[in-house]
Design an enzyme around this catalytic site. Sequence first.
Site, PDB file in Angstrom:
ATOM      1  N   HIS A 253       0.880  -1.171   0.000  1.00 35.30           N
ATOM      2  CA  HIS A 253       0.000   0.000   0.000  1.00 35.30           C
ATOM      3  C   HIS A 253       0.916   1.218   0.000  1.00 35.30           C
ATOM      4  O   HIS A 253       1.241   1.768   1.054  1.00 35.30           O
ATOM      5  CB  HIS A 253      -0.900  -0.030   1.227  1.00 35.30           C
ATOM      6  CG  HIS A 253      -1.952   1.031   1.227  1.00 35.30           C
ATOM      7  ND1 HIS A 253      -2.465   1.570   2.376  1.00 35.30           N
ATOM      8  CD2 HIS A 253      -2.600   1.647   0.207  1.00 35.30           C
ATOM      9  CE1 HIS A 253      -3.384   2.465   2.079  1.00 35.30           C
ATOM     10  NE2 HIS A 253      -3.475   2.535   0.766  1.00 35.30           N
TER      11      HIS A 253
ATOM     12  N   ASP B  29      -0.859   4.568  -5.170  1.00 31.69           N
ATOM     13  CA  ASP B  29      -1.513   3.888  -4.056  1.00 31.69           C
ATOM     14  C   ASP B  29      -1.137   2.422  -3.853  1.00 31.69           C
ATOM     15  O   ASP B  29      -1.015   1.988  -2.713  1.00 31.69           O
ATOM     16  CB  ASP B  29      -3.030   3.986  -4.235  1.00 31.69           C
ATOM     17  CG  ASP B  29      -3.799   3.711  -2.954  1.00 31.69           C
ATOM     18  OD1 ASP B  29      -3.303   4.054  -1.871  1.00 31.69           O
ATOM     19  OD2 ASP B  29      -4.904   3.158  -3.045  1.00 31.69           O
TER      20      ASP B  29
END
Length: 540
Positions: free
Chosen positions: A226, A263
């Site tokens: 992430h 992301d």
Amino acid sequence: MNQVHRPKAPGLDAETLGLDATGLSNSPALKRNLEAPELYEEILRRGEGRIAEGGALVVETGKHTGRSPKDKFVVREPATEQTVWWQSNGAISRDSFEKLRADMLEHAAGRGLFVQDLYGGANPAYRIRTRVYTEYAWHSLFIRNLLVCPPRDELAGFAPDMVIIDLPSFKADPEKYGIRSETIIACDFVNKLVLIGGTSYAGEMKKSVFTFLNYVLPAQSVMPMHCSANIGADGDAAIFFGLSGTGKTTLSASADRVLVGDDEHGWGPEGVFNFEGGCYAKTIKLSREAEPQIYATTQRFGTVLENVAIDPITRRLDLDDDSLTENTRAAYPLTFIANASATGQAGHPRNIVMLTADAFGVLPPIAKLTPAQAIYHFLSGFTAKVAGTEKGVVEPQPTFSACFGAPFMPRHPSEYGDLLRRLIETHGPDCWLVNTGWTGGAFGSGRRMPIQWTRLLLNAALDGQLANATFRKDRYFGLSVPTAVPGVPPEILDPAGTWADQAAYEAQARKLIGMFAENFAKFEKTVDPEVASAKMGAAA
């Protein structure tokens, strides 16, 4: 080699999962792989959104203005019993899932659905072919913006590895399926099927792809992360771990570095690669001056703006308006960023940055980490959840989210931590902890760290300015903190000095150290002694 493994299981044939296997081919008005202009027409015809001045599409997501992590479940059965981290993942039985699947397919019958055939992953060796059915036309545009669009000639005979069915109008029966509310995100890892109902928040779709990749890639020695990523002028890659609201998108979108993605990424034998083909940026208080590249996307045809205020007559946007939520978002293709990577891939990172928004206001704005400290902070995943990123969060809340993304990590954090440890040992990147949170006091009394200072600190780390810097050992947290960084007020580098009340600072620092220790206790038996000894407060 490196191809996604597709095990067989009762209920669905994972090789042919798609239109016929799901039964959705019976929908009378199925629309496949429409591009932005056609989707705009459908969206306007259905009254799903409005066109803003400049051409962006503005939509509202209703009561769900963020993710619903407590309504996310994984099918628990023999194949997943020992591989899923059940402490952090909700469970749904096979029987309940099959009832849910049958009811959702019945609900979908006769509806005009949209289908997108897309790739999850820029690296062909590890990507997953993803078919997404949506009830809303704007959801189809959203997911088309966020995943990787195959060339048109690759759509013929597209055979999905994974299917997502997204029906916001379907309200789940908690008693019937053994869940907690009418909202449901149910993941079947065996049959590679995700069912989403009762929420209009489009981010659930992209996070479902991320969750699936997080499950399958570790077995291929690929670290799912992430994080955002970018590349410097000499090819040096950097990755930025962090939860929503810590600055992953903002700080990776730098005019002097090539953006790989904002992301979700994988780090494998060949280097880093993006999972997505777009960005999902927060827009609250976005300004042309501070973030020109992201701001420009809010003025473009094709961008989807979620819950952004718009004048009903002039159609001008008000990016400062948080009346619907602070979690206002822009979803746009990576091609909207002028210096974005055309391949979505980079080499092995030279720098790893761990972003935290410290609501206590006590962590230094930047610190250099040893490899052991890096794994400690990766497993801790400390930050403050900021308003709107999850349902019910209205002000920053200190939290620990393992791997900076526990809601999307189906396996035990130690698996990801071990992968990252081996990659750091092999490739030797510099590791940094950067606080984008509060300074001069905690949330409510201090102020958010100015973005211009954070950028200067990051630039100094990434371009090597700090290689020969003088560092001090922080007396509270045991972190190595530079004593001077060009362009940054020296007093900001010592957070204790920014507080008027030193006793209050010390109390907050001790409180945070205690929280770290309490949280990390659950990992101490699964990590190397060196990582366990890298605990916060070691120098105190």
